[in-house]
Design an enzyme around this catalytic site. Sequence first.
Site, mmCIF file in Angstrom:
data_model
loop_
_atom_site.group_PDB
_atom_site.id
_atom_site.type_symbol
_atom_site.label_atom_id
_atom_site.label_comp_id
_atom_site.label_asym_id
_atom_site.label_seq_id
_atom_site.Cartn_x
_atom_site.Cartn_y
_atom_site.Cartn_z
ATOM 1 N N GLU A 65 0.839 -1.211 0.000
ATOM 2 C CA GLU A 65 0.000 0.000 0.000
ATOM 3 C C GLU A 65 0.868 1.253 0.000
ATOM 4 O O GLU A 65 2.007 1.220 0.474
ATOM 5 C CB GLU A 65 -0.846 0.027 1.285
ATOM 6 N N ASP A 66 0.316 2.354 -0.476
ATOM 7 C CA ASP A 66 1.011 3.644 -0.380
ATOM 8 C C ASP A 66 0.873 4.216 1.027
ATOM 9 O O ASP A 66 1.836 4.632 1.649
ATOM 10 C CB ASP A 66 0.470 4.630 -1.438
ATOM 11 N N ASP B 185 -4.518 5.194 6.222
ATOM 12 C CA ASP B 185 -5.079 6.369 6.892
ATOM 13 C C ASP B 185 -6.050 5.861 7.966
ATOM 14 O O ASP B 185 -5.646 5.537 9.069
ATOM 15 C CB ASP B 185 -5.745 7.226 5.803
ATOM 16 N N PHE C 62 -2.509 15.791 5.004
ATOM 17 C CA PHE C 62 -2.609 15.281 3.635
ATOM 18 C C PHE C 62 -1.250 15.316 2.949
ATOM 19 O O PHE C 62 -0.578 16.333 2.935
ATOM 20 C CB PHE C 62 -3.620 16.101 2.833
ATOM 21 N N ARG D 185 1.363 12.456 -8.661
ATOM 22 C CA ARG D 185 1.850 11.085 -8.441
ATOM 23 C C ARG D 185 3.281 10.901 -8.923
ATOM 24 O O ARG D 185 4.007 10.033 -8.452
ATOM 25 C CB ARG D 185 0.972 10.064 -9.182
HETATM 26 P P1 5GP Z 1 -8.003 4.661 4.408
HETATM 27 O O1 5GP Z 1 -9.078 3.746 3.947
HETATM 28 O O2 5GP Z 1 -6.899 3.982 5.170
HETATM 29 O O3 5GP Z 1 -8.569 5.837 5.174
HETATM 30 O O4 5GP Z 1 -7.400 5.340 3.119
HETATM 31 C C1 5GP Z 1 -6.496 4.680 2.312
HETATM 32 C C2 5GP Z 1 -6.354 5.319 0.958
HETATM 33 O O5 5GP Z 1 -6.715 6.713 0.977
HETATM 34 C C3 5GP Z 1 -4.900 5.289 0.537
HETATM 35 O O6 5GP Z 1 -4.591 4.109 -0.153
HETATM 36 C C4 5GP Z 1 -4.788 6.527 -0.325
HETATM 37 O O7 5GP Z 1 -5.165 6.236 -1.647
HETATM 38 C C5 5GP Z 1 -5.791 7.486 0.276
HETATM 39 N N1 5GP Z 1 -5.151 8.423 1.215
HETATM 40 C C6 5GP Z 1 -5.194 8.408 2.568
HETATM 41 N N2 5GP Z 1 -4.498 9.419 3.093
HETATM 42 C C7 5GP Z 1 -3.981 10.103 2.040
HETATM 43 C C8 5GP Z 1 -3.127 11.249 1.933
HETATM 44 O O8 5GP Z 1 -2.695 11.889 2.907
HETATM 45 N N3 5GP Z 1 -2.797 11.636 0.665
HETATM 46 C C9 5GP Z 1 -3.238 10.989 -0.450
HETATM 47 N N4 5GP Z 1 -2.829 11.462 -1.616
HETATM 48 N N5 5GP Z 1 -4.035 9.905 -0.382
HETATM 49 C C10 5GP Z 1 -4.385 9.459 0.846
#
Ligand code: 5GP
Length: 179
Positions: free
Chosen positions: A102-103, A106, A156, A169
Amino acid sequence: MNTIQIAEKSFKILLENDNIEKRTRLIAIQINVDYEKRCPVFIGVLNGSFLFMADLLKEIDIPCEVGFIRVASYQNTESTGVIKEILGLSDDIRGRDIILVEDIVDTGFTLEHILKEIYIKEPASVKVCSLLLKPAALKAPIDELEYVGFEVANEFVVGYGLDYNGLGRNLKDIYKATD
Ligand code: 5GP
């Protein structure tokens, strides 16, 4: 350049590429040791993981397979919690050791959903490798989260695979929003 503009938003440098590369190499070394004599399947979560996945895999020297899945659950700078369909998850992962790449984690809701779908396919094991983690934002604890590049504050971030409304990206470094 330490501050950049993407659309109407300003970002400042958080993690330089050098730093990301070094940390990625260390994670790969750990995976090479942990999965010695096994043949894991790395599954990257698109789009955000594409650069991390490429850099990580170049440092993996055990036999392995590589695939990608896609899920969209995020709009603008706030997690919507709306989970959409997971595309590209192969049936061939039955009995395999899976490393999900994963990147960023969150809230963890995306990962929780992906993991549920993966377990339906009956893999032998599942671990998660995420470049970034926002510990303060985590709402769904993920036991499988074994490899984390960097913990970041609840702000963010963009660059190195991560986008702001589709842009950024391609940036080598990772930036955080200034407002
Ligand atoms: P989660 O479901 O854990 O809240 O969110 C995961 C996805 O939300 C990540 O794979 C990513 O694509 C996006 N995401 C969450 N936080 C960020 C952030 O700070 N920046 C960006 N660009 N994408 C985020």
